[in-house]
Structure formats: structure tokens, C-alpha cells
Design a protein around this motif. Structure first.
Motif, PDB file in Angstrom:
ATOM      1  N   ASP A  37       0.822  -1.205   0.000  1.00  0.00           N
ATOM      2  CA  ASP A  37       0.000   0.000   0.000  1.00  0.00           C
ATOM      3  C   ASP A  37       0.858   1.258   0.000  1.00  0.00           C
ATOM      4  N   ALA A  38       2.072   1.162   0.501  1.00  0.00           N
ATOM      5  CA  ALA A  38       2.964   2.325   0.574  1.00  0.00           C
ATOM      6  C   ALA A  38       4.055   2.198  -0.474  1.00  0.00           C
ATOM      7  N   PRO A  39       4.465   3.321  -1.072  1.00  0.00           N
ATOM      8  CA  PRO A  39       5.529   3.261  -2.096  1.00  0.00           C
ATOM      9  C   PRO A  39       6.868   2.851  -1.490  1.00  0.00           C
ATOM     10  N   ALA A  40       7.591   2.045  -2.228  1.00  0.00           N
ATOM     11  CA  ALA A  40       8.929   1.649  -1.783  1.00  0.00           C
ATOM     12  C   ALA A  40       9.930   2.771  -2.027  1.00  0.00           C
ATOM     13  N   VAL A  41       9.716   3.530  -3.080  1.00  0.00           N
ATOM     14  CA  VAL A  41      10.635   4.606  -3.450  1.00  0.00           C
ATOM     15  C   VAL A  41       9.807   5.788  -3.957  1.00  0.00           C
ATOM     16  N   VAL A  42      10.226   7.020  -3.595  1.00  0.00           N
ATOM     17  CA  VAL A  42       9.621   8.245  -4.106  1.00  0.00           C
ATOM     18  C   VAL A  42      10.727   9.134  -4.655  1.00  0.00           C
ATOM     19  N   ARG A  43      10.558   9.614  -5.866  1.00  0.00           N
ATOM     20  CA  ARG A  43      11.554  10.509  -6.462  1.00  0.00           C
ATOM     21  C   ARG A  43      10.871  11.803  -6.894  1.00  0.00           C
ATOM     22  N   GLU A  44      11.462  12.926  -6.524  1.00  0.00           N
ATOM     23  CA  GLU A  44      10.941  14.224  -6.939  1.00  0.00           C
ATOM     24  C   GLU A  44      11.271  14.486  -8.403  1.00  0.00           C
ATOM     25  N   ALA A  45      10.535  15.441  -9.005  1.00  0.00           N
ATOM     26  CA  ALA A  45      10.841  15.828 -10.388  1.00  0.00           C
ATOM     27  C   ALA A  45      12.225  16.461 -10.439  1.00  0.00           C
ATOM     28  N   PRO A  46      13.121  16.017 -11.322  1.00  0.00           N
ATOM     29  CA  PRO A  46      14.491  16.560 -11.388  1.00  0.00           C
ATOM     30  C   PRO A  46      14.518  17.938 -12.041  1.00  0.00           C
ATOM     31  N   ALA A  47      15.595  18.643 -11.800  1.00  0.00           N
ATOM     32  CA  ALA A  47      15.752  19.975 -12.388  1.00  0.00           C
ATOM     33  C   ALA A  47      16.548  19.939 -13.682  1.00  0.00           C
ATOM     34  N   GLY A  48      17.046  18.787 -14.079  1.00  0.00           N
ATOM     35  CA  GLY A  48      17.903  18.680 -15.258  1.00  0.00           C
ATOM     36  C   GLY A  48      17.132  18.742 -16.555  1.00  0.00           C
ATOM     37  N   PRO A  49      17.780  18.485 -17.701  1.00  0.00           N
ATOM     38  CA  PRO A  49      17.139  18.540 -19.017  1.00  0.00           C
ATOM     39  C   PRO A  49      16.079  17.446 -19.152  1.00  0.00           C
ATOM     40  N   PRO A  50      15.023  17.680 -19.915  1.00  0.00           N
ATOM     41  CA  PRO A  50      13.946  16.700 -20.085  1.00  0.00           C
ATOM     42  C   PRO A  50      14.403  15.442 -20.806  1.00  0.00           C
TER      43      PRO A  50
END
Length: 592
Positions: A37-50
Motif C-alpha cells: 500500500d505504501a511506495p517503496a521509493v519516491v523521487r521528486e521531479a528533477p531539475a535537469g534537461p527533459p
């Protein structure tokens, strides 16, 4: 963004997936493992090139799930590929010689790479020919993929529709039991979901040596035309002919609402030239028996003739832009455009003399939106123009007399053409515009033999029964029963308006004076005096039929300056757009 991976994924794999997807979608990514039910990993949106890491994301996902197609699916793909090759190669080569496309290439032309939504019955008759079937003996070269007929759904010019297409490489596109079943299912589904039907015909008719099981059965080929009849007026049916459509196959194009033939390629006839020769002794070529010129100019069975396959598609693309998906919908509107020629010139186009010819399209070009005039049956019954067009973006069906052809008199074929067009417009909620300039129905022994009364009756019946908004313009002459057929005051139009050149009468001044005063004039011996008296009588008669008298007696609703005709029609069609008309409660009329 939330992503769930298989239960066996490690924290390291989940982290790699989250990192790669966050780089790709430029958003926060939560990766769940298994049923957690809970995420194993969370990653924020990066600031680098798309898009950085997109390939890594794909690789990581692939590594987390190593399942893929088995040999069973691969075998199915091989069978599908074989089916899509069509009939024997020698027949495909003949298509090139005839300048025709293979049926699947034709579908690509019509629908593009991704316009074909799905295909039904691809495996029809599979067991009768494919090597994978246990019923097929080794060395059998009789290929029957799809039983020679393709059906399905596609997107065309932004519209979803049903389609059928003959595969001429399979037994010359002939119809047999499994193909007939596919055709019938397609029609029945169209009846249920209310979407247009496109028939891409290239068929030699029924497969005579296999007729048991599909010819006279309740659910056999005869049901085609029952279904055509049930679909008629419910959804648009459009047929394009690419080859010789003979016998039973020839009924589909004539049952369709609109039929397009391709020059130097298509023909349709109730029987082949060989059969005609056997039955009648007549020796005739197929082109002369039922080619495009026969049906576009003489029988009226073809609405349009295309130069080639690409042109046929263009014509249908234009045609569907005026039509709704079904009778339950309104025709599509577009953004309005000014006419190609100025409305200020209308009065100059229409001659003052009632017997002088001119081209009615010069008037139409000054009324309808630029580029919107789309004429049907242009070579048949030329005394009447039938066309779709738009006025300020709103589709209308135009029925207009053509004074440039036989003075605009209504001959039998023109009456039939107009009646069928009116009936079609009424079925699909397309408002009608009548542009009247006619001396009336033609008289004479030949037109009587050609059923002028019978076909004229149908013209008047169609106008009487149409419940869509109707606007009638008396452009110039409106003589005899011509004004009845052309939406005159007695025929429930929303408006009848006249131009200053208009006249409404039982007959023209010349015929009327001759009918009423012939004896009186014959008693005048002096030729000049007789001619003078005749002219005086004509002028007196003309005063009684002049459009001003008609407006004064409120026979018509208004006389409008010709330069305002487009605006007048635009406003009237807009105002009456939602009008509803009742017809008597009955099963149906007896006039067809």
C-alpha cells in the motif's frame, strides 16, 4: 505518477525505475512493489534537461518483468501476416497492371497508419485453405484469406465508421458464405450503434460454385439488401466502386446513399457482358454496358466519378463533411467564409429577359461560402443542379433550376434526380434551398414515354414530405407546376422570397396569350397591328404575374434586393434552424 512493479523487484531496481521515470516525465514518481500500500521509493521531479534517463527507465522496467510472448503468440502473428498477404501473388501482380491498389494498401490510403481501429473476421474460412489447418492437404494453393472480404471499424477524417472492402485477389472479390456472414454482421452492428458505413466494392458477384449456404438463406446474401434498406436514412451509406461489380454485387452501390465510380476501373451491371450475350444476343463491352459514363450520364446511378483511387478518397472526404453520423444528429457546421464572388453582382447575373439563358452557378457562387459548393450527379438531369454547400458555415442542400440547360425546363431524369436528393437531405437533417427559374415541366410525347408525370410526381412528393427547414427563392421564372416542385408557397417552406426579376404564373406570357387570345389575334389582318396587340397583351399579362403583384397579394413573403440575398438566407436559415414539422400519423406514403 504512480507505478507498480512485480513483487520480486529489489529496492535497487525500484529506485532505478523511479529515478529514470522521474527524469522522463518531469514529475514526482512513486514506485510500489507487489501489493504494497505504501511506495517503496519516491523521487521528486528533477531539475535537469527533459527526457534524461528515458532509455534507462525502459531497460529497468524490462528487467523487472522478464515475461514476453511465447511461441504460441509468435505462431499467431505468423498466421496473421500470412492472412494479410491476400490471395495468390499472380493476382496481386494483375492489380498493378490494372492500376489498382491491393485491398490492404487501399485501407492504408483511406485510413493511414493508425486509422484502422480493428478488423473483424480476419480468420474467416481459415480452415479451408491455411496450411496450419488440419483440414488442408499439403500442396493446396487455393488461398482464401478472410474469405475475400474485409470488415471492421476505422477513423476517417475525424469520424468513426464501419467499413467493408473486397479483396479482388481472392476469387475476384466474389462473395461466399463466410464473407457474407461478415458483411451482414457489419451492417447489423451499424444499425445498433448508428455510425456511417463505407463500402469499398470490387467484386465479381456471388461465388456460383459455392452458392449453397449463402444465396437464398434467411441470413444469406439476400439479407444484404434488406439491411441496406433498414440502414437507409438511418446512417449515411457511401459506396466506392473499384472494379466490375456484377449481378448481386451491383445492388450495394445502388442501395447506398452516395455512389462514386472510378474512371477506367469500375463498372456495375445486372449481368456480365457474357451473360448479356447469352440471354439477348447483344455483343457489348463492360465499359459500354455499365461503365462510369453510363451511370453518371444516363442511368443516374453514380453520384460522382473519380479520376483515380486518391481522387475517390478526396471526394468522399468532402462529402462526409456535410453529413451527420446518423439521422439522430445535426450536420456538422464549420466557420463561415465569404462567397468567392460578391453578392452585389447577383442582379447583373440574372437577365431581365425571361427567356435568356445564364448559368445558375454564377448566382450560387455569390450566395454560398467560398469553396463549399459540392455538386452531385453533375452529368445527369443537367436542367437541375443538386449540391451541398454552406451558408455562413451551415450545410444546406441546394435544388436549383439551370437555365443554361434546356432553359431550365424540368425533364424526367432531372425530376428524379431532384426527388432523390431532397429525400436524402431530409433524412439527414440538411436544410433545403430552392432556387427557382423554370418554365415548368417539359411537355411532349417523348417525355410522356419517359414518365414525366410519374417522376414529376416524385419530385413534388419529396418536396411536400420534407420536414427540414426550406427556403425558396424565386430568382426569375416560376411557371406551371415547376413552382410546386420547387418549394412554392403551398409546400410549407419557411419563406418564399423573390428577386425583382421574379415571375409566378401558370405559364409564360407567350404561351398564355397564344392559349387565350389566339382566335382574337388571328382576326387582325394587319401583321404589324397584330404584333402590337400581341405585345400589349403580353405586357398586361406580365403585370399580373410580376413578383411585386405576388408580394402585394402576400403570395410570397418578401422581395429582397439581390445584393442582400446571402444575408437574407443566412438569417432565415439560422432563425428556423430548430423548427419541427409534423407529418400525418401514418405508416408511410404510397409515392416513391
Amino acid at each position: 505518477m504512480k507505478v507498480r512493479v512485480s513483487d520480486g523487484a529489489t529496492d535497487e531496481e525500484a529506485s532505478a525505475i523511479a529515478e529514470a521515470l522521474a527524469q522522463h516525465v518531469r514529475d514526482e514518481v512513486e514506485v510500489f512493489v507487489g501489493d504494497a500500500d505504501a511506495p517503496a521509493v519516491v523521487r521528486e521531479a528533477p531539475a535537469g534537461p527533459p527526457n534524461a534517463g528515458a532509455e534507462a527507465a525502459a531497460e529497468a522496467i524490462a528487467e523487472s518483468d522478464d515475461l514476453g510472448p511465447t511461441e504460441r503468440e509468435e505462431r499467431l502473428w505468423d498466421e496473421i501476416e500470412d492472412i494479410e498477404l491476400g490471395g495468390p501473388e499472380k493476382y496481386k501482380q494483375r492489380l498493378e497492371e490494372q492500376g489498382k491498389l491491393f485491398v490492404r494498401d487501399r485501407l492504408d490510403l483511406w485510413f493511414g497508419d493508425d486509422g484502422l481501429l480493428f478488423e473483424d473476421g480476419k480468420f474467416a474460412n481459415f480452415d479451408a485453405w491455411h496450411p496450419d489447418s488440419p483440414e488442408v492437404e499439403e500442396g493446396n494453393d487455393d488461398r482464401l484469406p478472410g474469405d475475400g472480404l474485409l470488415t471492421g471499424a476505422a477513423e476517417f477524417e475525424g469520424r468513426e465508421l464501419h467499413f467493408m472492402a473486397n479483396d479482388f485477389t481472392v476469387k475476384a472479390g466474389s462473395m461466399a458464405e463466410k464473407g457474407v456472414e461478415k458483411f451482414l454482421r457489419m451492417q447489423q452492428r451499424a444499425l445498433k450503434n448508428g455510425k456511417p458505413v463505407l463500402y469499398l466494392m470490387d467484386s465479381s458477384g456471388g461465388r456460383i460454385d459455392q452458392q449453397t449456404g449463402f444465396f437464398a438463406n434467411r441470413e444469406g446474401i439476400g439479407k444484404y439488401y434488406y439491411n441496406h434498406s433498414m440502414l437507409s436514412g438511418a446512417v449515411p451509406q457511401i459506396c466506392v466502386l473499384y472494379g466490375p461489380c456484377i449481378a448481386g454485387a451491383a445492388y450495394t452501390p445502388v442501395f447506398a446513399d452516395f455512389t462514386i465510380m472510378v474512371r477506367d476501373m469500375s463498372a456495375m451491371a445486372i449481368a456480365s457482358p457474357r451473360m448479356v450475350q447469352m440471354v439477348t444476343g447483344e455483343d457489348i463491352e463492360l465499359e459500354e454496358l455499365g461503365g462510369p459514363d453510363v451511370h453518371a450520364k444516363k442511368s443516374g446511378s453514380a453520384d460522382l466519378v473519380a479520376d483515380d483511387e486518391e481522387h475517390a478518397r478526396e471526394l468522399v472526404a468532402d462529402l462526409v463533411s456535410y453529413l451527420p453520423d446518423s439521422a439522430d444528429e445535426k450536420p456538422p457546421e464549420t466557420e463561415g467564409k465569404p462567397p468567392v464572388k460578391s453578392p452585389a453582382g447577383i442582379d447583373s447575373v440574372v437577365p431581365q429577359e425571361p427567356n435568356k439563358g445564364y448559368d445558375m452557378t454564377d448566382v450560387i457562387d455569390r450566395v454560398v461560402d467560398e469553396g463549399s459548393y459540392f455538386e452531385l450527379k453533375p452529368e445527369y438531369g443537367k436542367e437541375i443542379l443538386t449540391a451541398f454547400a454552406r451558408i455562413d458555415g451551415r450545410p444546406v442542400g441546394i435544388v436549383a433550376n439551370q437555365p443554361a440547360q434546356r432553359a431550365g425546363a424540368i425533364f424526367p431524369d432531372a425530376a428524379e434526380k431532384a426527388a432523390e436528393f431532397i429525400w436524402t437531405c431530409d433524412a439527414y437533417e440538411i436544410p433545403l434551398l430552392y432556387l427557382c427559374d423554370t418554365p415548368g415541366f417539359m411537355a411532349g410525347s417523348q417525355v410522356e414515354e419517359d414518365a414525366i408525370l410519374e417522376k414529376g410526381k416524385k419530385f413534388i412528393y419529396a418536396t411536400s414530405s420534407a420536414t427540414v427547414p426550406k427556403q425558396t427563392v424565386v430568382v426569375r421564372k416560376a411557371y406551371g407546376a415547376g413552382i410546386y416542385a420547387m418549394g412554392g408557397p403551398a409546400y410549407d417552406p419557411e419563406s418564399v422570397i423573390g428577386l425583382p426579376s421574379g415571375e409566378i404564373a401558370i405559364m409564360g406570357p407567350e404561351a398564355a396569350i397564344n392559349a387565350v387570345y389566339a382566335r382574337k389575334l388571328s382576326e387582325i389582318d394587319d401583321e404589324e397591328e397584330r404584333a402590337k396587340k400581341e405585345q400589349e397583351l403580353r405586357e398586361e399579362y406580365r403585370e399580373d404575374i410580376d413578383v411585386h403583384r405576388m408580394a402585394s397579394e402576400v403570395v410570397i413573403d418578401d422581395i429582397v434586393p439581390p445584393s442582400t440575398l446571402r444575408t437574407e438566407l443566412k438569417n432565415r436559415f439560422a432563425f428556423y434552424e430548430g423548427i419541427e414539422k409534423d407529418v400525418p400519423d401514418k405508416k408511410h406514403g404510397t409515392i416513391l
